[in-house]
Design a protein around this motif. Structure first.
Motif, PDB file in Angstrom:
ATOM      1  N   TYR A 148       0.841  -1.206   0.000  1.00 55.90           N
ATOM      2  CA  TYR A 148       0.000   0.000   0.000  1.00 55.90           C
ATOM      3  C   TYR A 148       0.869   1.247   0.000  1.00 55.90           C
ATOM      4  CZ  TYR A 148      -2.956   3.725   1.818  1.00 55.90           C
ATOM      5  OH  TYR A 148      -3.600   4.926   2.000  1.00 55.90           O
ATOM      6  N   ASN A 149       1.875   1.284   0.872  1.00 48.87           N
ATOM      7  CA  ASN A 149       2.756   2.453   0.969  1.00 48.87           C
ATOM      8  C   ASN A 149       3.489   2.707  -0.341  1.00 48.87           C
ATOM      9  OD1 ASN A 149       1.973   2.747   3.631  1.00 48.87           O
ATOM     10  ND2 ASN A 149       3.776   1.722   4.461  1.00 48.87           N
ATOM     11  N   ARG A 150       3.946   1.654  -0.992  1.00 49.30           N
ATOM     12  CA  ARG A 150       4.661   1.812  -2.263  1.00 49.30           C
ATOM     13  C   ARG A 150       3.734   2.355  -3.350  1.00 49.30           C
ATOM     14  NH1 ARG A 150       9.588  -1.573  -2.965  1.00 49.30           N
ATOM     15  NH2 ARG A 150      10.161  -2.244  -0.881  1.00 49.30           N
ATOM     16  N   ILE A 151       2.503   1.850  -3.392  1.00 47.21           N
ATOM     17  CA  ILE A 151       1.541   2.314  -4.407  1.00 47.21           C
ATOM     18  C   ILE A 151       1.208   3.796  -4.190  1.00 47.21           C
ATOM     19  CG2 ILE A 151      -0.860   2.113  -5.182  1.00 47.21           C
ATOM     20  CD1 ILE A 151      -0.582  -0.926  -4.795  1.00 47.21           C
ATOM     21  N   VAL A 152       0.934   4.184  -2.951  1.00 42.95           N
ATOM     22  CA  VAL A 152       0.581   5.576  -2.655  1.00 42.95           C
ATOM     23  C   VAL A 152       1.763   6.499  -2.952  1.00 42.95           C
ATOM     24  CG1 VAL A 152      -0.037   7.182  -0.807  1.00 42.95           C
ATOM     25  CG2 VAL A 152      -1.255   5.020  -1.041  1.00 42.95           C
ATOM     26  N   GLU A 153       2.962   6.088  -2.583  1.00 41.12           N
ATOM     27  CA  GLU A 153       4.144   6.911  -2.857  1.00 41.12           C
ATOM     28  C   GLU A 153       4.340   7.097  -4.367  1.00 41.12           C
ATOM     29  OE1 GLU A 153       8.830   6.559  -1.867  1.00 41.12           O
ATOM     30  OE2 GLU A 153       7.422   6.117  -0.239  1.00 41.12           O
ATOM     31  N   HIS A 154       4.123   6.026  -5.123  1.00 39.83           N
ATOM     32  CA  HIS A 154       4.226   6.098  -6.591  1.00 39.83           C
ATOM     33  C   HIS A 154       3.188   7.081  -7.148  1.00 39.83           C
ATOM     34  CE1 HIS A 154       4.638   4.752 -10.756  1.00 39.83           C
ATOM     35  NE2 HIS A 154       3.310   4.651 -10.784  1.00 39.83           N
ATOM     36  N   LEU A 155       1.951   6.978  -6.666  1.00 38.21           N
ATOM     37  CA  LEU A 155       0.888   7.840  -7.187  1.00 38.21           C
ATOM     38  C   LEU A 155       1.079   9.304  -6.795  1.00 38.21           C
ATOM     39  CD1 LEU A 155      -2.213   5.539  -6.633  1.00 38.21           C
ATOM     40  CD2 LEU A 155      -1.234   6.245  -8.824  1.00 38.21           C
ATOM     41  N   LYS A 156       1.544   9.542  -5.586  1.00 36.09           N
ATOM     42  CA  LYS A 156       1.715  10.929  -5.118  1.00 36.09           C
ATOM     43  C   LYS A 156       2.694  11.701  -5.989  1.00 36.09           C
ATOM     44  CE  LYS A 156       0.343  10.804  -0.313  1.00 36.09           C
ATOM     45  NZ  LYS A 156       0.746  10.930   1.083  1.00 36.09           N
ATOM     46  N   SER A 157       3.642  11.010  -6.595  1.00 33.28           N
ATOM     47  CA  SER A 157       4.606  11.701  -7.447  1.00 33.28           C
ATOM     48  C   SER A 157       4.070  11.893  -8.866  1.00 33.28           C
ATOM     49  CB  SER A 157       5.926  10.921  -7.489  1.00 33.28           C
ATOM     50  OG  SER A 157       5.725   9.667  -8.108  1.00 33.28           O
ATOM     51  N   ARG A 158       2.874  11.357  -9.180  1.00 36.19           N
ATOM     52  CA  ARG A 158       2.357  11.402 -10.542  1.00 36.19           C
ATOM     53  C   ARG A 158       0.971  12.043 -10.684  1.00 36.19           C
ATOM     54  NH1 ARG A 158       5.975   7.672  -9.988  1.00 36.19           N
ATOM     55  NH2 ARG A 158       7.298   7.033 -11.711  1.00 36.19           N
ATOM     56  N   VAL A 159       0.305  12.333  -9.584  1.00 36.02           N
ATOM     57  CA  VAL A 159      -1.030  12.940  -9.667  1.00 36.02           C
ATOM     58  C   VAL A 159      -1.031  14.252  -8.897  1.00 36.02           C
ATOM     59  CG1 VAL A 159      -2.250  10.732  -9.931  1.00 36.02           C
ATOM     60  CG2 VAL A 159      -1.922  11.690  -7.648  1.00 36.02           C
ATOM     61  N   ASP A 160      -2.077  15.029  -9.074  1.00 33.72           N
ATOM     62  CA  ASP A 160      -2.237  16.304  -8.394  1.00 33.72           C
ATOM     63  C   ASP A 160      -2.146  16.073  -6.876  1.00 33.72           C
ATOM     64  OD1 ASP A 160      -3.811  18.529  -7.064  1.00 33.72           O
ATOM     65  OD2 ASP A 160      -3.828  19.219  -9.164  1.00 33.72           O
ATOM     66  N   PRO A 161      -1.410  16.927  -6.163  1.00 31.30           N
ATOM     67  CA  PRO A 161      -1.245  16.721  -4.715  1.00 31.30           C
ATOM     68  C   PRO A 161      -2.546  16.821  -3.916  1.00 31.30           C
ATOM     69  CG  PRO A 161      -0.189  18.763  -5.425  1.00 31.30           C
ATOM     70  CD  PRO A 161      -0.651  18.054  -6.657  1.00 31.30           C
ATOM     71  N   ARG A 162      -3.611  17.356  -4.509  1.00 28.02           N
ATOM     72  CA  ARG A 162      -4.897  17.442  -3.802  1.00 28.02           C
ATOM     73  C   ARG A 162      -5.683  16.141  -3.867  1.00 28.02           C
ATOM     74  NH1 ARG A 162      -6.788  22.670  -6.965  1.00 28.02           N
ATOM     75  NH2 ARG A 162      -5.717  21.461  -8.540  1.00 28.02           N
ATOM     76  N   SER A 163      -5.179  15.157  -4.606  1.00 25.48           N
ATOM     77  CA  SER A 163      -5.861  13.864  -4.692  1.00 25.48           C
ATOM     78  C   SER A 163      -5.938  13.232  -3.307  1.00 25.48           C
ATOM     79  CB  SER A 163      -5.117  12.935  -5.653  1.00 25.48           C
ATOM     80  OG  SER A 163      -5.125  13.481  -6.954  1.00 25.48           O
ATOM     81  N   GLN A 164      -6.992  12.439  -3.084  1.00 26.22           N
ATOM     82  CA  GLN A 164      -7.225  11.854  -1.762  1.00 26.22           C
ATOM     83  C   GLN A 164      -7.071  10.337  -1.830  1.00 26.22           C
ATOM     84  OE1 GLN A 164     -11.125  13.196  -0.725  1.00 26.22           O
ATOM     85  NE2 GLN A 164     -10.469  15.306  -0.439  1.00 26.22           N
ATOM     86  N   PHE A 165      -6.265   9.800  -0.916  1.00 27.51           N
ATOM     87  CA  PHE A 165      -6.009   8.366  -0.883  1.00 27.51           C
ATOM     88  C   PHE A 165      -6.681   7.759   0.338  1.00 27.51           C
ATOM     89  CE2 PHE A 165      -2.489  10.328  -3.148  1.00 27.51           C
ATOM     90  CZ  PHE A 165      -2.527   9.614  -4.333  1.00 27.51           C
ATOM     91  N   PRO A 166      -7.296   6.601   0.184  1.00 28.44           N
ATOM     92  CA  PRO A 166      -7.983   5.965   1.320  1.00 28.44           C
ATOM     93  C   PRO A 166      -6.998   5.313   2.277  1.00 28.44           C
ATOM     94  CG  PRO A 166      -8.035   4.511  -0.558  1.00 28.44           C
ATOM     95  CD  PRO A 166      -7.382   5.795  -1.026  1.00 28.44           C
ATOM     96  N   SER A 167      -7.505   4.904   3.406  1.00 29.46           N
ATOM     97  CA  SER A 167      -6.703   4.178   4.381  1.00 29.46           C
ATOM     98  C   SER A 167      -6.449   2.765   3.873  1.00 29.46           C
ATOM     99  CB  SER A 167      -7.459   4.108   5.709  1.00 29.46           C
ATOM    100  OG  SER A 167      -6.881   3.159   6.557  1.00 29.46           O
ATOM    101  N   ALA A 168      -5.326   2.202   4.255  1.00 30.18           N
ATOM    102  CA  ALA A 168      -5.019   0.820   3.876  1.00 30.18           C
ATOM    103  C   ALA A 168      -5.996  -0.146   4.535  1.00 30.18           C
ATOM    104  CB  ALA A 168      -3.595   0.471   4.282  1.00 30.18           C
ATOM    105  N   LYS A 169      -6.579   0.244   5.664  1.00 31.79           N
ATOM    106  CA  LYS A 169      -7.489  -0.632   6.400  1.00 31.79           C
ATOM    107  C   LYS A 169      -8.917  -0.581   5.869  1.00 31.79           C
ATOM    108  CE  LYS A 169      -4.801  -0.034  10.562  1.00 31.79           C
ATOM    109  NZ  LYS A 169      -4.725   0.605  11.856  1.00 31.79           N
ATOM    110  N   GLY A 170      -9.210   0.353   4.974  1.00 30.14           N
ATOM    111  CA  GLY A 170     -10.568   0.508   4.462  1.00 30.14           C
ATOM    112  C   GLY A 170     -10.886  -0.435   3.322  1.00 30.14           C
ATOM    113  N   LYS A 171     -12.112  -0.311   2.835  1.00 28.16           N
ATOM    114  CA  LYS A 171     -12.579  -1.183   1.767  1.00 28.16           C
ATOM    115  C   LYS A 171     -12.064  -0.763   0.396  1.00 28.16           C
ATOM    116  CE  LYS A 171     -16.763   1.432   1.099  1.00 28.16           C
ATOM    117  NZ  LYS A 171     -18.152   1.471   0.891  1.00 28.16           N
TER     118      LYS A 171
END
Length: 184
Positions: A148-171
């Protein structure tokens, strides 16, 4: 089996349903009816061990709890908890909770699927909006949380910083363990 009844600060522990009904009849606000008496008798006769709550008026209830406690002191100190069958409990319990599966150290390949809110520019209006976006990736990781951390880190460098990422514990995050990686 005994019954514990409580209505505000009035409480009692009785040995029979008749004693319980007598206790409830002594409280004028409850207004014992034939339907209520029948429902209480059905609850006591059933195999249900969950506490039963009866509505007296809006936001005002009385409760009945089935217990093995011999007296009020034992009930208050939780000395008469119903013993569970360990064989059935182990068979019915899930192997691990989702949170434990998430942090379990299991190095290998994972497939992670993440649904997140991505900020995109609308060219016609020049404004931004949130769009539901699904991202799937396969990566080497030490655990599902690491995936999860690797995917979010990858996306944060490629999408608008205002994008919202869910919790790893969520659905909105799902993962699959694909297998161990091969050492070279």
């Amino acid at each position: 089996m005994n019954l514990y009844l409580r209505y505000f600060d009035r409480e009692t522990l009785v040995a029979s349903v008749d004693e319980a009904i007598d206790f409830l009849c002594s409280i004028p606000e409850i207004g014992m009816t034939a339907e209520l008496e029948s429902d209480i008798r059905d609850y006591v006769a059933s195999d249900v061990y969950f506490p039963k709550r009866y509505k007296v008026r809006p936001r005002v209830y009385f409760i009945i709890i089935k217990t093995e406690a011999a007296n009020m002191n034992d009930f208050k100190n939780k000395k008469a908890l119903r013993p569970g069958n360990p064989a059935n409990a182990a068979a019915n319990a899930p192997a691990q909770t989702p949170a434990l599966r998430l942090t379990e150290q299991r190095p290998g390949w994972y497939e992670g699927e993440l649904d997140f809110k991505r900020v995109v520019l609308i060219p016609a209006t020049g404004k931004h909006e949130y769009r539901d976006t699904q991202f799937v990736a396969q990566c080497k990781a030490m655990s599902a949380q690491d995936c999860y951390n690797r995917i979010v880190e990858h996306l944060k460098s490629r999408v608008d910083p205002r994008s919202q990422f869910p919790s790893a514990k969520g659905k909105n995050f799902r993962f699959k363990y694909l297998g161990a990686w091969k050492e070279q």
